[in-house]
Design a protein around this motif. Structure first.
Motif, PDB file in Angstrom:
ATOM      1  N   HIS A  22      35.590 -12.069  -5.753  1.00  0.00           N
ATOM      2  CA  HIS A  22      34.327 -12.485  -5.149  1.00  0.00           C
ATOM      3  C   HIS A  22      34.543 -13.687  -4.230  1.00  0.00           C
ATOM      4  CE1 HIS A  22      30.417 -14.644  -5.120  1.00  0.00           C
ATOM      5  NE2 HIS A  22      29.997 -13.426  -4.831  1.00  0.00           N
ATOM      6  N   ALA A  23      35.269 -14.677  -4.701  1.00  0.00           N
ATOM      7  CA  ALA A  23      35.541 -15.870  -3.889  1.00  0.00           C
ATOM      8  C   ALA A  23      36.327 -15.514  -2.628  1.00  0.00           C
ATOM      9  CB  ALA A  23      36.293 -16.911  -4.717  1.00  0.00           C
ATOM     10  N   ALA A  24      37.308 -14.640  -2.761  1.00  0.00           N
ATOM     11  CA  ALA A  24      38.113 -14.237  -1.598  1.00  0.00           C
ATOM     12  C   ALA A  24      37.251 -13.512  -0.570  1.00  0.00           C
ATOM     13  CB  ALA A  24      39.274 -13.356  -2.050  1.00  0.00           C
ATOM     14  N   LEU A  25      36.389 -12.622  -1.031  1.00  0.00           N
ATOM     15  CA  LEU A  25      35.516 -11.899  -0.109  1.00  0.00           C
ATOM     16  C   LEU A  25      34.553 -12.850   0.601  1.00  0.00           C
ATOM     17  CD1 LEU A  25      34.771  -8.730  -2.261  1.00  0.00           C
ATOM     18  CD2 LEU A  25      36.163  -8.827  -0.173  1.00  0.00           C
ATOM     19  N   ARG A  26      33.997 -13.794  -0.135  1.00  0.00           N
ATOM     20  CA  ARG A  26      33.076 -14.776   0.466  1.00  0.00           C
ATOM     21  C   ARG A  26      33.789 -15.650   1.490  1.00  0.00           C
ATOM     22  NH1 ARG A  26      29.103 -17.973  -3.184  1.00  0.00           N
ATOM     23  NH2 ARG A  26      28.422 -18.484  -1.109  1.00  0.00           N
ATOM     24  N   ALA A  27      35.064 -15.900   1.260  1.00  0.00           N
ATOM     25  CA  ALA A  27      35.850 -16.732   2.181  1.00  0.00           C
ATOM     26  C   ALA A  27      36.357 -15.933   3.384  1.00  0.00           C
ATOM     27  CB  ALA A  27      37.022 -17.358   1.435  1.00  0.00           C
ATOM     28  N   GLY A  28      36.071 -14.624   3.396  1.00  0.00           N
ATOM     29  CA  GLY A  28      36.479 -13.804   4.530  1.00  0.00           C
ATOM     30  C   GLY A  28      37.898 -13.288   4.465  1.00  0.00           C
ATOM     31  N   ALA A  43      28.822   6.925  -8.034  1.00  0.00           N
ATOM     32  CA  ALA A  43      27.395   7.097  -7.779  1.00  0.00           C
ATOM     33  C   ALA A  43      26.545   6.188  -8.669  1.00  0.00           C
ATOM     34  CB  ALA A  43      26.996   8.559  -7.979  1.00  0.00           C
ATOM     35  N   GLN A  44      27.023   5.871  -9.858  1.00  0.00           N
ATOM     36  CA  GLN A  44      26.276   5.002 -10.775  1.00  0.00           C
ATOM     37  C   GLN A  44      26.221   3.563 -10.283  1.00  0.00           C
ATOM     38  OE1 GLN A  44      27.862   7.000 -14.771  1.00  0.00           O
ATOM     39  NE2 GLN A  44      26.847   5.071 -15.083  1.00  0.00           N
ATOM     40  N   GLY A  45      27.170   3.175  -9.476  1.00  0.00           N
ATOM     41  CA  GLY A  45      27.222   1.811  -8.964  1.00  0.00           C
ATOM     42  C   GLY A  45      28.658   1.393  -8.757  1.00  0.00           C
ATOM     43  N   ARG A  46      28.829   0.448  -7.818  1.00  0.00           N
ATOM     44  CA  ARG A  46      30.178   0.001  -7.467  1.00  0.00           C
ATOM     45  C   ARG A  46      30.111  -1.406  -6.905  1.00  0.00           C
ATOM     46  NH1 ARG A  46      27.532   4.067  -4.821  1.00  0.00           N
ATOM     47  NH2 ARG A  46      27.012   3.566  -2.692  1.00  0.00           N
ATOM     48  N   VAL A  47      31.256  -2.014  -6.745  1.00  0.00           N
ATOM     49  CA  VAL A  47      31.348  -3.311  -6.083  1.00  0.00           C
ATOM     50  C   VAL A  47      30.807  -3.126  -4.668  1.00  0.00           C
ATOM     51  CG1 VAL A  47      32.960  -5.022  -5.152  1.00  0.00           C
ATOM     52  CG2 VAL A  47      33.328  -4.086  -7.458  1.00  0.00           C
ATOM     53  N   ALA A  48      29.845  -3.953  -4.282  1.00  0.00           N
ATOM     54  CA  ALA A  48      29.259  -3.830  -2.944  1.00  0.00           C
ATOM     55  C   ALA A  48      30.346  -3.940  -1.889  1.00  0.00           C
ATOM     56  CB  ALA A  48      28.190  -4.894  -2.733  1.00  0.00           C
ATOM     57  N   GLY A  49      30.394  -2.951  -1.004  1.00  0.00           N
ATOM     58  CA  GLY A  49      31.373  -2.938   0.074  1.00  0.00           C
ATOM     59  C   GLY A  49      32.694  -2.274  -0.267  1.00  0.00           C
ATOM     60  N   ALA A  50      32.848  -1.823  -1.507  1.00  0.00           N
ATOM     61  CA  ALA A  50      34.105  -1.179  -1.904  1.00  0.00           C
ATOM     62  C   ALA A  50      34.263   0.170  -1.209  1.00  0.00           C
ATOM     63  CB  ALA A  50      34.154  -0.992  -3.421  1.00  0.00           C
ATOM     64  N   VAL A  51      35.498   0.635  -1.173  1.00  0.00           N
ATOM     65  CA  VAL A  51      35.839   1.960  -0.664  1.00  0.00           C
ATOM     66  C   VAL A  51      36.125   2.832  -1.884  1.00  0.00           C
ATOM     67  CG1 VAL A  51      37.583   3.272   0.633  1.00  0.00           C
ATOM     68  CG2 VAL A  51      36.812   1.027   1.464  1.00  0.00           C
ATOM     69  N   HIS A  52      35.637   4.059  -1.858  1.00  0.00           N
ATOM     70  CA  HIS A  52      35.897   4.974  -2.968  1.00  0.00           C
ATOM     71  C   HIS A  52      37.106   5.844  -2.659  1.00  0.00           C
ATOM     72  CE1 HIS A  52      34.779   8.636  -5.522  1.00  0.00           C
ATOM     73  NE2 HIS A  52      35.210   7.687  -6.334  1.00  0.00           N
ATOM     74  N   MET A  53      38.100   5.763  -3.524  1.00  0.00           N
ATOM     75  CA  MET A  53      39.306   6.563  -3.371  1.00  0.00           C
ATOM     76  C   MET A  53      39.864   6.800  -4.772  1.00  0.00           C
ATOM     77  SD  MET A  53      42.597   5.766  -0.885  1.00  0.00           S
ATOM     78  CE  MET A  53      41.545   5.439   0.515  1.00  0.00           C
TER      79      MET A  53
END
Length: 139
Positions: A22-28, A43-53
């Motif tokens: 979370h901190a790394a993503l916020r820091a760009g 479909a139930q939910g995921r980390v916002a912005g994640a890629v599904h693979m």
């Protein structure tokens, strides 16, 4: 025998946790977060912005979808799931710098970070056993 300090240094090279991601993503930071779970779990939910693979698609999809040299963080459901390790192994075999997010989606949610689903992005309450609850003040 491996030195304890070397062991923990190596462990931190290959693992991360929700709070650090979370901190790394916020820091760009230039990282891609990959959800390696099933379509139903995604479909139930995921980390916002994640890629599904899904982890067994990584070998065929990653080389065309994730730029070479990109740092990758993978996660699965929880500490009781080893799909994150399977996904990390596949990315490592392809030469990516990869870390597994320990605690998985469960701890991401329990720590109150952004969760995305078909209805948009949400924040669930912080579980006080895993994170510091935000104190709200009234003006």
């Amino acid at each position: 025998m491996i030195d304890r300090a070397d062991f923990y240094a190596a462990k931190l090279t290959y693992e991360t946790d929700p709070s650090d991601v979370h901190a790394a993503l916020r820091a760009g930071a230039d990282i891609v977060v990959i959800d390696v779970r099933s379509d139903e779990a995604w479909a139930q939910g995921r980390v916002a912005g994640a890629v599904h693979m899904h982890y067994n698609e990584i070998a065929s999809r990653a080389p065309t979808e994730i730029a070479e040299g990109t740092a990758v963080v993978v996660y699965c459901w929880s500490p009781g799931c080893n799909a994150g390790a399977k996904g990390a192994l596949e990315f490592a075999r392809l030469g990516y710098t990869v870390r597994e997010m320990i605690g998985g989606f469960e701890y991401w949610v329990r720590e109150g970070y952004a969760v995305e689903d078909a209805d948009g992005v949400h924040h669930r309450p912080v579980d006080p056993l895993t994170g510091i609850a935000r104190v709200r003040t009234h003006a």
